[in-house]
Design a protein around this motif. Sequence first.
Motif, PDB file in Angstrom:
ATOM      1  N   SER A 151       0.676  -0.743  -0.165  1.00 11.34           N
ATOM      2  CA  SER A 151       0.080  -0.250  -0.399  1.00 11.34           C
ATOM      3  C   SER A 151       0.714   1.146  -0.079  1.00 11.34           C
ATOM      4  CB  SER A 151      -1.135  -0.089   1.329  1.00 11.34           C
ATOM      5  OG  SER A 151      -1.956  -1.611   1.227  1.00 11.34           O
ATOM      6  N   THR A 152       1.739   1.092   0.466  1.00  9.27           N
ATOM      7  CA  THR A 152       3.223   2.391   0.582  1.00  9.27           C
ATOM      8  C   THR A 152       4.156   2.777  -0.662  1.00  9.27           C
ATOM      9  OG1 THR A 152       3.072   1.919   3.285  1.00  9.27           O
ATOM     10  CG2 THR A 152       4.992   3.490   2.012  1.00  9.27           C
ATOM     11  N   LEU A 153       4.009   1.594  -0.909  1.00 12.37           N
ATOM     12  CA  LEU A 153       4.792   1.778  -2.135  1.00 12.37           C
ATOM     13  C   LEU A 153       3.504   2.284  -3.409  1.00 12.37           C
ATOM     14  CD1 LEU A 153       7.209   0.495  -3.568  1.00 12.37           C
ATOM     15  CD2 LEU A 153       6.249  -1.658  -4.056  1.00 12.37           C
ATOM     16  N   SER A 154       2.397   1.506  -3.604  1.00 10.32           N
ATOM     17  CA  SER A 154       1.308   2.180  -4.185  1.00 10.32           C
ATOM     18  C   SER A 154       1.171   4.040  -4.218  1.00 10.32           C
ATOM     19  CB  SER A 154       0.228   1.841  -3.971  1.00 10.32           C
ATOM     20  OG  SER A 154       0.093   0.533  -3.977  1.00 10.32           O
ATOM     21  N   TRP A 155       1.631   3.720  -2.952  1.00 10.00           N
ATOM     22  CA  TRP A 155       1.097   5.981  -2.370  1.00 10.00           C
ATOM     23  C   TRP A 155       2.885   6.083  -3.086  1.00 10.00           C
ATOM     24  CZ3 TRP A 155       2.676   7.546   3.136  1.00 10.00           C
ATOM     25  CH2 TRP A 155       1.580   9.379   3.146  1.00 10.00           C
ATOM     26  N   SER A 156       4.203   5.462  -3.322  1.00  4.44           N
ATOM     27  CA  SER A 156       4.923   5.836  -3.535  1.00  4.44           C
ATOM     28  C   SER A 156       5.058   5.928  -5.274  1.00  4.44           C
ATOM     29  CB  SER A 156       6.110   4.999  -3.529  1.00  4.44           C
ATOM     30  OG  SER A 156       6.238   4.773  -1.870  1.00  4.44           O
ATOM     31  N   LEU A 157       4.064   5.523  -6.027  1.00  2.00           N
ATOM     32  CA  LEU A 157       3.674   6.015  -7.611  1.00  2.00           C
ATOM     33  C   LEU A 157       2.994   7.299  -7.460  1.00  2.00           C
ATOM     34  CD1 LEU A 157       3.314   4.325 -10.257  1.00  2.00           C
ATOM     35  CD2 LEU A 157       0.998   4.249  -9.928  1.00  2.00           C
ATOM     36  N   ALA A 158       2.781   8.010  -6.444  1.00  2.02           N
ATOM     37  CA  ALA A 158       2.106   9.090  -6.704  1.00  2.02           C
ATOM     38  C   ALA A 158       3.341  10.185  -5.769  1.00  2.02           C
ATOM     39  CB  ALA A 158       0.851   9.849  -5.627  1.00  2.02           C
ATOM     40  N   SER A 159       4.203  10.504  -5.885  1.00  2.00           N
ATOM     41  CA  SER A 159       5.209  10.813  -5.042  1.00  2.00           C
ATOM     42  C   SER A 159       5.749  11.850  -5.969  1.00  2.00           C
ATOM     43  CB  SER A 159       7.085   9.871  -4.587  1.00  2.00           C
ATOM     44  OG  SER A 159       7.419   9.398  -5.507  1.00  2.00           O
ATOM     45  N   GLY A 160       5.510  12.095  -7.505  1.00  2.00           N
ATOM     46  CA  GLY A 160       5.997  12.853  -8.009  1.00  2.00           C
ATOM     47  C   GLY A 160       7.565  12.460  -8.897  1.00  2.00           C
ATOM     48  N   SER A 161       8.524  11.694  -8.441  1.00  2.00           N
ATOM     49  CA  SER A 161      10.072  11.407  -8.442  1.00  2.00           C
ATOM     50  C   SER A 161      10.523  10.371  -7.728  1.00  2.00           C
ATOM     51  CB  SER A 161      10.747  12.117  -8.066  1.00  2.00           C
ATOM     52  OG  SER A 161      10.744  12.816  -6.484  1.00  2.00           O
ATOM     53  N   ALA A 162      11.533   9.833  -8.222  1.00  2.00           N
ATOM     54  CA  ALA A 162      12.756   8.316  -7.563  1.00  2.00           C
ATOM     55  C   ALA A 162      13.259   8.657  -6.330  1.00  2.00           C
ATOM     56  CB  ALA A 162      13.038   8.465  -8.855  1.00  2.00           C
ATOM     57  N   SER A 163      13.374  10.425  -6.448  1.00  2.00           N
ATOM     58  CA  SER A 163      13.864  10.108  -4.907  1.00  2.00           C
ATOM     59  C   SER A 163      12.786  10.283  -3.620  1.00  2.00           C
ATOM     60  CB  SER A 163      14.695  12.550  -4.979  1.00  2.00           C
ATOM     61  OG  SER A 163      13.669  12.450  -5.835  1.00  2.00           O
ATOM     62  N   SER A 164      11.476  10.643  -4.051  1.00  2.00           N
ATOM     63  CA  SER A 164      10.359  11.027  -3.120  1.00  2.00           C
ATOM     64  C   SER A 164      10.120   9.786  -2.966  1.00  2.00           C
ATOM     65  CB  SER A 164       9.379  12.211  -3.852  1.00  2.00           C
ATOM     66  OG  SER A 164       9.518  13.006  -3.541  1.00  2.00           O
ATOM     67  N   GLY A 165       9.375   8.986  -3.930  1.00  2.00           N
ATOM     68  CA  GLY A 165       9.115   7.597  -4.079  1.00  2.00           C
ATOM     69  C   GLY A 165      10.448   6.580  -2.614  1.00  2.00           C
ATOM     70  N   ALA A 166      11.215   6.836  -3.094  1.00  3.87           N
ATOM     71  CA  ALA A 166      12.428   6.370  -2.090  1.00  3.87           C
ATOM     72  C   ALA A 166      12.413   6.506  -0.818  1.00  3.87           C
ATOM     73  CB  ALA A 166      13.633   6.016  -2.876  1.00  3.87           C
ATOM     74  N   LEU A 167      13.031   7.608  -0.726  1.00  5.87           N
ATOM     75  CA  LEU A 167      12.565   8.510   0.490  1.00  5.87           C
ATOM     76  C   LEU A 167      11.049   8.186   1.837  1.00  5.87           C
ATOM     77  CD1 LEU A 167      13.684  10.297   3.037  1.00  5.87           C
ATOM     78  CD2 LEU A 167      13.041  12.023   2.254  1.00  5.87           C
ATOM     79  N   ILE A 168       9.578   7.898   0.878  1.00  6.05           N
ATOM     80  CA  ILE A 168       8.430   7.650   0.982  1.00  6.05           C
ATOM     81  C   ILE A 168       8.841   6.004   2.206  1.00  6.05           C
ATOM     82  CG2 ILE A 168       6.527   7.028   1.094  1.00  6.05           C
ATOM     83  CD1 ILE A 168       5.928   9.981  -0.877  1.00  6.05           C
ATOM     84  N   MET A 169       9.175   5.588   1.143  1.00  3.94           N
ATOM     85  CA  MET A 169       9.784   3.797   1.692  1.00  3.94           C
ATOM     86  C   MET A 169      10.318   3.691   2.820  1.00  3.94           C
ATOM     87  SD  MET A 169       7.191   1.899   0.304  1.00  3.94           S
ATOM     88  CE  MET A 169       7.833   0.044   1.149  1.00  3.94           C
ATOM     89  N   LEU A 170      11.340   4.539   2.379  1.00  5.29           N
ATOM     90  CA  LEU A 170      12.742   4.121   3.284  1.00  5.29           C
ATOM     91  C   LEU A 170      12.060   4.795   4.982  1.00  5.29           C
ATOM     92  CD1 LEU A 170      15.672   3.711   4.014  1.00  5.29           C
ATOM     93  CD2 LEU A 170      15.681   6.483   3.935  1.00  5.29           C
ATOM     94  N   LEU A 171      11.002   5.940   4.681  1.00  4.85           N
ATOM     95  CA  LEU A 171      10.837   5.936   5.923  1.00  4.85           C
ATOM     96  C   LEU A 171       9.648   5.861   6.561  1.00  4.85           C
ATOM     97  CD1 LEU A 171      10.772  10.461   5.230  1.00  4.85           C
ATOM     98  CD2 LEU A 171      12.093   8.574   7.283  1.00  4.85           C
TER      99      LEU A 171
END
Length: 224
Positions: A151-171
Amino acid sequence: MNIDYVAALLIGFLGSSHCLVMCGGIVAALQFAMPAQSAWQKFRLQLLLSLGRLITYACFGGLVGYFGATAMGITGATFIGLRLLAGLLLLAMALYIARLWFGLTRLERAGQGLWRFIQPYTKRLLPLDSSGKALSYGMLWGFLPCGLVYSTLSWSLASGSASSGALIMLLFGVGTLPALLVFGSAANSLVKLKNQLWFRYSAALLLAVYGIYTIWLALHRLVF
């Protein structure tokens, strides 16, 4: 800090009761897979296991974030649809944390096939008698099917960039650490706190409010 990042950290922490069910047994079993050594050495290996898992989460988040941003660029679409999806997923996570709906666990079935392929490689790393083995095992552990992770990974889809998606999953992964690194009375106290109705419902309410806010922002941009 972007509120998305705060929410990701909160989701990891609040959802870590599920991590205790999914991964608590693995953590305990891996303790026995470590050769006899000092408590500090075992804790160091546990940290490396968690670091490996977080690396995998961050890589997945980066790939998904990049895919989302690239897809938007190719199609010329906006992020409104993805933000709506993110808001709906936050509401689903809120219901899960409140233990009112467990639909997220159905997502775990999607990853069972990949985990059956990955799992045999984890056995080759046992016993965990070196830092390299612990880190490698942790990276493979990151593939374990988990509804909250997906679910969080799917949420990363809307992050807007690779770095934002990576940071969301890291946190998100960092938020799960307290539940998986504490043992004994500390772990029992943490579980008891998260089992309190007031704690669960308060945490779920916070996520639900943010989910509704995310949906409102997306709809506001769509209409205006």
